[in-house]
Design a protein around this motif. Structure first.
Motif, PDB file in Angstrom:
ATOM      1  N   GLU A 172       0.832  -1.203   0.000  1.00  0.00           N
ATOM      2  CA  GLU A 172       0.000   0.000   0.000  1.00  0.00           C
ATOM      3  C   GLU A 172       0.872   1.260   0.000  1.00  0.00           C
ATOM      4  O   GLU A 172       0.626   2.194  -0.772  1.00  0.00           O
ATOM      5  N   VAL A 173       1.894   1.258   0.848  1.00  0.00           N
ATOM      6  CA  VAL A 173       2.787   2.417   0.933  1.00  0.00           C
ATOM      7  C   VAL A 173       3.525   2.611  -0.384  1.00  0.00           C
ATOM      8  O   VAL A 173       3.626   3.730  -0.903  1.00  0.00           O
ATOM      9  N   GLN A 174       4.042   1.505  -0.938  1.00  0.00           N
ATOM     10  CA  GLN A 174       4.765   1.606  -2.210  1.00  0.00           C
ATOM     11  C   GLN A 174       3.851   2.119  -3.322  1.00  0.00           C
ATOM     12  O   GLN A 174       4.252   2.948  -4.148  1.00  0.00           O
ATOM     13  N   GLY A 175       2.620   1.631  -3.347  1.00  0.00           N
ATOM     14  CA  GLY A 175       1.674   2.084  -4.358  1.00  0.00           C
ATOM     15  C   GLY A 175       1.373   3.566  -4.212  1.00  0.00           C
ATOM     16  O   GLY A 175       1.288   4.298  -5.216  1.00  0.00           O
ATOM     17  N   TYR A 176       1.218   4.011  -2.982  1.00  0.00           N
ATOM     18  CA  TYR A 176       0.951   5.440  -2.723  1.00  0.00           C
ATOM     19  C   TYR A 176       2.135   6.293  -3.166  1.00  0.00           C
ATOM     20  O   TYR A 176       1.967   7.340  -3.808  1.00  0.00           O
ATOM     21  N   GLN A 177       3.337   5.832  -2.845  1.00  0.00           N
ATOM     22  CA  GLN A 177       4.533   6.574  -3.241  1.00  0.00           C
ATOM     23  C   GLN A 177       4.650   6.663  -4.767  1.00  0.00           C
ATOM     24  O   GLN A 177       4.971   7.728  -5.312  1.00  0.00           O
ATOM     25  N   LYS A 178       4.377   5.562  -5.439  1.00  0.00           N
ATOM     26  CA  LYS A 178       4.479   5.562  -6.902  1.00  0.00           C
ATOM     27  C   LYS A 178       3.455   6.496  -7.529  1.00  0.00           C
ATOM     28  O   LYS A 178       3.753   7.193  -8.515  1.00  0.00           O
ATOM     29  N   SER A 179       2.259   6.531  -6.962  1.00  0.00           N
ATOM     30  CA  SER A 179       1.221   7.423  -7.506  1.00  0.00           C
ATOM     31  C   SER A 179       1.602   8.882  -7.312  1.00  0.00           C
ATOM     32  O   SER A 179       1.391   9.713  -8.199  1.00  0.00           O
ATOM     33  N   LEU A 180       2.184   9.194  -6.161  1.00  0.00           N
ATOM     34  CA  LEU A 180       2.625  10.569  -5.908  1.00  0.00           C
ATOM     35  C   LEU A 180       3.788  10.947  -6.828  1.00  0.00           C
ATOM     36  O   LEU A 180       3.836  12.069  -7.355  1.00  0.00           O
ATOM     37  N   ALA A 181       4.724  10.018  -7.014  1.00  0.00           N
ATOM     38  CA  ALA A 181       5.867  10.292  -7.885  1.00  0.00           C
ATOM     39  C   ALA A 181       5.403  10.568  -9.310  1.00  0.00           C
ATOM     40  O   ALA A 181       5.955  11.447 -10.003  1.00  0.00           O
ATOM     41  N   ALA A 182       4.383   9.835  -9.777  1.00  0.00           N
ATOM     42  CA  ALA A 182       3.842  10.058 -11.120  1.00  0.00           C
ATOM     43  C   ALA A 182       3.063  11.364 -11.180  1.00  0.00           C
ATOM     44  O   ALA A 182       3.174  12.128 -12.152  1.00  0.00           O
ATOM     45  N   GLN A 183       2.265  11.646 -10.150  1.00  0.00           N
ATOM     46  CA  GLN A 183       1.452  12.864 -10.125  1.00  0.00           C
ATOM     47  C   GLN A 183       2.317  14.120 -10.125  1.00  0.00           C
ATOM     48  O   GLN A 183       1.980  15.120 -10.763  1.00  0.00           O
ATOM     49  N   TYR A 184       3.434  14.068  -9.404  1.00  0.00           N
ATOM     50  CA  TYR A 184       4.303  15.245  -9.273  1.00  0.00           C
ATOM     51  C   TYR A 184       5.600  15.083 -10.066  1.00  0.00           C
ATOM     52  O   TYR A 184       6.614  15.684  -9.727  1.00  0.00           O
ATOM     53  N   LYS A 185       5.546  14.295 -11.125  1.00  0.00           N
ATOM     54  CA  LYS A 185       6.735  14.062 -11.947  1.00  0.00           C
ATOM     55  C   LYS A 185       7.336  15.390 -12.425  1.00  0.00           C
ATOM     56  O   LYS A 185       6.632  16.266 -12.922  1.00  0.00           O
ATOM     57  N   GLY A 186       8.635  15.518 -12.292  1.00  0.00           N
ATOM     58  CA  GLY A 186       9.330  16.732 -12.713  1.00  0.00           C
ATOM     59  C   GLY A 186       9.364  17.809 -11.648  1.00  0.00           C
ATOM     60  O   GLY A 186      10.142  18.768 -11.756  1.00  0.00           O
ATOM     61  N   GLN A 187       8.551  17.668 -10.609  1.00  0.00           N
ATOM     62  CA  GLN A 187       8.519  18.645  -9.534  1.00  0.00           C
ATOM     63  C   GLN A 187       9.328  18.126  -8.344  1.00  0.00           C
ATOM     64  O   GLN A 187       9.587  16.928  -8.227  1.00  0.00           O
ATOM     65  N   ILE A 188       9.697  19.011  -7.454  1.00  0.00           N
ATOM     66  CA  ILE A 188      10.570  18.638  -6.352  1.00  0.00           C
ATOM     67  C   ILE A 188       9.928  17.587  -5.452  1.00  0.00           C
ATOM     68  O   ILE A 188      10.618  16.677  -4.969  1.00  0.00           O
ATOM     69  N   PHE A 189       8.613  17.659  -5.235  1.00  0.00           N
ATOM     70  CA  PHE A 189       7.970  16.668  -4.375  1.00  0.00           C
ATOM     71  C   PHE A 189       7.996  15.284  -5.030  1.00  0.00           C
ATOM     72  O   PHE A 189       8.212  14.275  -4.371  1.00  0.00           O
TER      73      PHE A 189
END
Length: 471
Positions: free
Chosen positions: A165-182
């Motif tokens: 669950e944590v890994q999935g959440y992290q991957k979704s955030l990384a994709a959502q904020y791709k190119g941004q510092i977060f």
């Protein structure tokens, strides 16, 4: 005497980190009623350290503003009151931020709002705190279930799902904020997972263990962008570099050197990242406790500083002189090299070459009588010699200077007449070019073929090596 090693610093690159774009600066409004009248600081992470960026004093109501006309470099910052009270905050491109700190609240002590990525970071931090609590509870359940395989398997499955669950959440955030510092921040926290063929299996299978190690090593940096200079402001990259070079890799130069070069090459797409990564590895080469790591220094110096054209564009004449001086001392006495066949003169005037001495293990011991460290170390080395001389251990004790009276007094005082005592009064062997005698005592341990197997060791390490080599 002991030489203080030079350290490659890169503080000057802070200047290079200044954003080139025209901006509207930053403004961080702080409200902290319980800290009325206190100073508050804004500090930023950079290259594994923390630097003060700004400060202000809160008024009688606990309000204050941190602001300047130039924008902050994107990265992780600290709102800092004292060593025991500070709060992390991510700063992205949006830099109008409001901060509220309530030390009376057990739950929401720190709230940052107004900038989307700053808010996303805080939301993520709160999420992770909740998941860590769940993880802790599951660990306690596993301990309680010891002896009951069924219950233990059920709890472990829960732990696996929590991790997914944590890994999935992290991957979704990384994709959502791709190119941004977060997005850059979250992605670096995602641990690469083993492929199916490396999961499970016999825990005693050595081939499987090796395959897992190789996979973990080769994919350690999958989620890092080593060419993005913002990575150096997140307080993750330096800790990861320390872990990778100090724990993941086998602690031998030949394991570390190719990986160091690989990381430097991957950083080259950005000039500042290239500089910082090269400086990190150069520092590693002089600070490492691993014997023989000076080979990394020579390798990097040849590849990036002495190359034609010179790749290390940041290296001025002073730095180049320092590097050249250090490399000159060690280039011909790296671990694994065959020692130079020195032509020396014994105390009785007999001439001989180093290779004339036939022994399973030979210690080259360079000293100066006035050296305090030599006075302390020499008797200890001699004690080790007494234990192992009948097993083939030989010592060639080389006097660095040319005063025979001083030399004689030292030999007599320390009862060293059973060693091969030598010197080079005419300065014909140029031993100082082949061995680092800039500090004394200079200690170099050679095998039967006169290859250097150890250096700069104390008497305890010497005895440990002899116990193993002279079985």
């Amino acid at each position: 005497m002991r030489r203080i090693g030079f350290i490659f610093t890169c503080l000057f690159v802070l200047i290079a980190f200044v954003q080139a774009k025209t901006d509207n600066g930053y403004a961080i409004d702080i409200t902290a009623p319980q800290s009325a009248g206190e100073p508050v600081f804004l500090a930023g992470y950079f290259n594994g350290k923390v630097y003060k960026v700004d400060s202000t004093n809160l008024n009688s109501k606990g309000k204050g503003v941190l602001t300047k006309k130039k924008a902050l470099d994107e990265g992780l910052y600290l709102v800092y009151f004292s060593p025991s009270r500070y709060y992390e905050m991510l700063v992205g491109a949006e830099q109008k931020i409001t901060v509220r700190i309530d030390t009376t609240s057990a739950e929401k002590k720190f709230i940052a709002a107004g900038a989307p990525q700053t808010e996303a970071f805080e939301s993520y931090a709160n999420y992770m705190m909740q998941k860590q609590k769940q993880q802790k509870a599951l660990i306690e359940e596993i301990e309680a279930a010891k002896g009951d395989a069924t219950k233990e398997d059920i709890v472990k499955e829960k732990m696996k799902k929590l991790d997914e669950e944590v890994q999935g959440y992290q991957k979704s955030l990384a994709a959502q904020y791709k190119g941004q510092i977060f997005g850059l921040f979250v992605k670096t926290l995602i641990t690469p997972q083993y492929p199916k063929e490396l999961i499970g299996g016999d825990p005693n299978d050595k081939n499987l263990a090796i395959a897992r190690y190789q996979y973990a090593k080769n994919h350690y940096w999958d989620n890092f962008d080593l060419g993005d200079r913002r990575s150096w402001r997140l307080n993750i990259l330096n800790r990861s570099l320390d872990e990778f070079t100090g724990k993941i890799l086998f602690q031998i130069p030949d394991s570390i050197i190719p990986e160091a070069i690989n990381l430097i090459e991957r950083s080259k797409k950005d000039s500042i990242c290239f500089e910082l990564m090269t400086n990190y590895m150069m520092n590693l080469s002089v600070q490492s406790k691993v014997m023989g790591m000076d080979k990394l220094l020579v390798t990097l110096a040849d590849k990036y500083y002495f190359s034609t054209p010179k790749q290390a564009f940041w290296a001025d004449s002073t730095l180049m002189k320092n590097i050249s001086s250090e490399v000159k001392k060690i280039r011909y006495n790296l671990i694994g090299m065959t020692a130079a066949n020195l032509a020396l003169t014994k105390y009785d005037g007999t001439r001989f070459n180093l290779f004339d001495v036939k022994a399973p293990i030979t210690l080259l011991y360079f000293f100066e009588p006035s050296c305090g460290h030599c006075k302390h170390t020499t008797p200890l080395i001699h004690e080790v010699y007494e234990k192992y001389k009948d097993k083939g251990f030989q010592v060639i004790c080389i006097y660095n200077l040319v005063d025979k009276k001083e030399w004689t007094e030292f030999l007599d005082a320390h009862k060293l007449n059973d060693w091969i005592n030598a010197w080079d009064p005419m300065r014909e062997s140029y031993y100082w070019q082949f061995f680092d005698v800039s500090t004394t005592p200079g200690v170099f341990l050679l095998d039967k073929d006169k290859k250097i197997i150890a250096k700069k060791i104390d008497e305890k390490t010497l005895e440990m090596i002899l116990q193993n080599e002279l079985k």
